[in-house]
Design an enzyme around this catalytic site. Sequence first.
Site, short mmCIF file in Angstrom:
data_model
loop_
_atom_site.label_atom_id
_atom_site.label_comp_id
_atom_site.label_asym_id
_atom_site.label_seq_id
_atom_site.Cartn_x
_atom_site.Cartn_y
_atom_site.Cartn_z
N SER A 21 61.35 2.40 -24.20
CA SER A 21 60.46 1.40 -23.56
C SER A 21 59.08 1.41 -24.20
CB SER A 21 60.31 1.71 -22.07
OG SER A 21 61.53 1.52 -21.42
N GLY A 89 67.77 -6.27 -24.27
CA GLY A 89 67.19 -7.04 -23.16
C GLY A 89 65.67 -6.93 -23.15
N SER A 160 61.88 -5.16 -11.56
CA SER A 160 62.30 -5.18 -12.97
C SER A 160 61.08 -5.11 -13.86
CB SER A 160 63.08 -6.46 -13.26
OG SER A 160 63.12 -6.67 -14.67
N GLN A 162 61.09 -5.38 -17.00
CA GLN A 162 61.17 -6.39 -18.06
C GLN A 162 60.60 -7.72 -17.57
OE1 GLN A 162 65.27 -6.40 -19.34
NE2 GLN A 162 65.06 -4.43 -20.37
N ASP A 305 68.38 3.65 -15.57
CA ASP A 305 69.21 3.86 -16.76
C ASP A 305 70.00 5.18 -16.70
OD1 ASP A 305 68.38 1.44 -17.80
OD2 ASP A 305 66.67 2.32 -18.83
C1 S3P Z 1 63.23 -1.51 -19.33
C2 S3P Z 1 63.40 -1.87 -18.03
C3 S3P Z 1 64.67 -1.69 -17.30
C4 S3P Z 1 65.59 -0.73 -18.03
C5 S3P Z 1 65.68 -1.02 -19.49
C6 S3P Z 1 64.30 -0.90 -20.13
C7 S3P Z 1 61.92 -1.74 -19.98
O1 S3P Z 1 65.32 -2.95 -17.20
O2 S3P Z 1 66.89 -0.78 -17.46
O3 S3P Z 1 66.56 -0.12 -20.14
O4 S3P Z 1 61.66 -1.17 -21.05
O5 S3P Z 1 61.10 -2.48 -19.41
P1 S3P Z 1 65.03 -3.97 -15.97
O6 S3P Z 1 63.66 -4.48 -16.10
O7 S3P Z 1 66.06 -5.06 -16.14
O8 S3P Z 1 65.26 -3.16 -14.73
#
Ligand code: S3P
Length: 427
Positions: A21, A89, A160, A162, A305
């Site tokens: 991250s 993602g 979330s 993200q 995770d």
């Molecule tokens: C992440 C947020 C999480 C996590 C992903 C990394 C990030 O996802 O599962 O592996 O770096 O912001 P979500 O925002 O969908 O929960």
Amino acid sequence: MRRIQSREYFSGEFDLPGDKSITHRAIMFNGGADGEAVISNALTGEDCLSTCQCLRALGATVERDGTALRIKGTPRFRSGQRLDCGNSGTTMRLLTGFVAGKGVDVTLFGDESLSSRPMKRVAEPLTLLGADVKTTDGHAPIYITPKTLHGGSVQLKVASAQVKSAVLLAGLSAEGETFVSEPVKSRDHTERMLSAMGADIRVEGNDVRVKKSNLCAVDVCVPSDISSAAYFMALGALKGETLCKNVGVNPTRTGILTAFDRLGVEYALLNKRVSGGEDIADILVKKSHLRSIELTSEDIPAMIDELPLVALLCAFADGESRITGAQELRVKESDRIRTTAELIRNLGGECEELPDGFIIRGRKKLRGGKVDSCLDHRIAMTGAVGLLASENGGEIYRSECCAISFPDFFEKLGEKGNGRGHVRDEW
Ligand code: S3P
């Protein structure tokens, strides 16, 4: 196919790869900042390399020397680019927010798994800020056309990082103030890094406000990823004693330690310090008798995770565990409720799927067997831990996908770990 031998003991000291991250954010934000920065101990797994490629396409310079990245940012992105986000993602969702107000035409696309993951959750709040972000039936490809953004207020229904980050990044180029609030606090690396880069950002509990700002490049020394360390921590708990060094222990990421507390795992945080605005420690874990646990929605974001691994540990525990409020697992790199339950059953354990989690009937040991990663890196690594700690070991299929977040996972697993002895005398 890869064969994993069962082991009676697993002990050792481990240096783990950089946090995924934090690496994504350090590349992306510096790529859009004024100036030059060096990122050290960067994760060079495939997901972060996707972010590097996207930023290069947008006009930043990214040079790699081992795990060091030198970035020369460009506050003005190049228009007309098709950005390949691969399996990531984080790359797709954060970049969508980052470019939405930058006056460029951009298309973001990804692999089959990423193309099946929900993107409306990012497009909708950005549209509220005036962005023109079109998805393909709620999925990638995502098409962005230039628009002037304005501030606004966004209440997230699911926690979330993200989506929260996408909104905050769009807020950097919006007129006025952008406010985002989430039901449970998710990881806050974006907030910390934007603040270090000079953004006008304020955090109060689960609420964050940001105003239009330019970013100044900053060097980042990335701590090791607790999500990668978790596999070695779990092996310490099951089979001996492990010490994972220089691990990021930001409180929004340490849900695995909450799970350890409830499972009865003995662990200690050593050498605690703060570096670059992030908490860091060495984590020592020793073989423990595991008891059953209950986890609910409040517990989930800080261990999102690690949940496949936590479920596996429950299968090695004594008694029935229940994990609920984890419906987000259904939309990860695989449907991790289904793939984790199948994994545990294939190892000889008992795991029932719930719409939003699992019931696991722990039997203290697992037989071993054949497991498939389903092309999900976290399922591959959870499977390897399960096989190594099982009675007979077994085989793992399509394990190469661990390169997404931990390219040398199997080398690390094989390199040490046969010792019976104590790693440290800190107990
Ligand atoms: C992440 C947020 C999480 C996590 C992903 C990394 C990030 O996802 O599962 O592996 O770096 O912001 P979500 O925002 O969908 O929960």
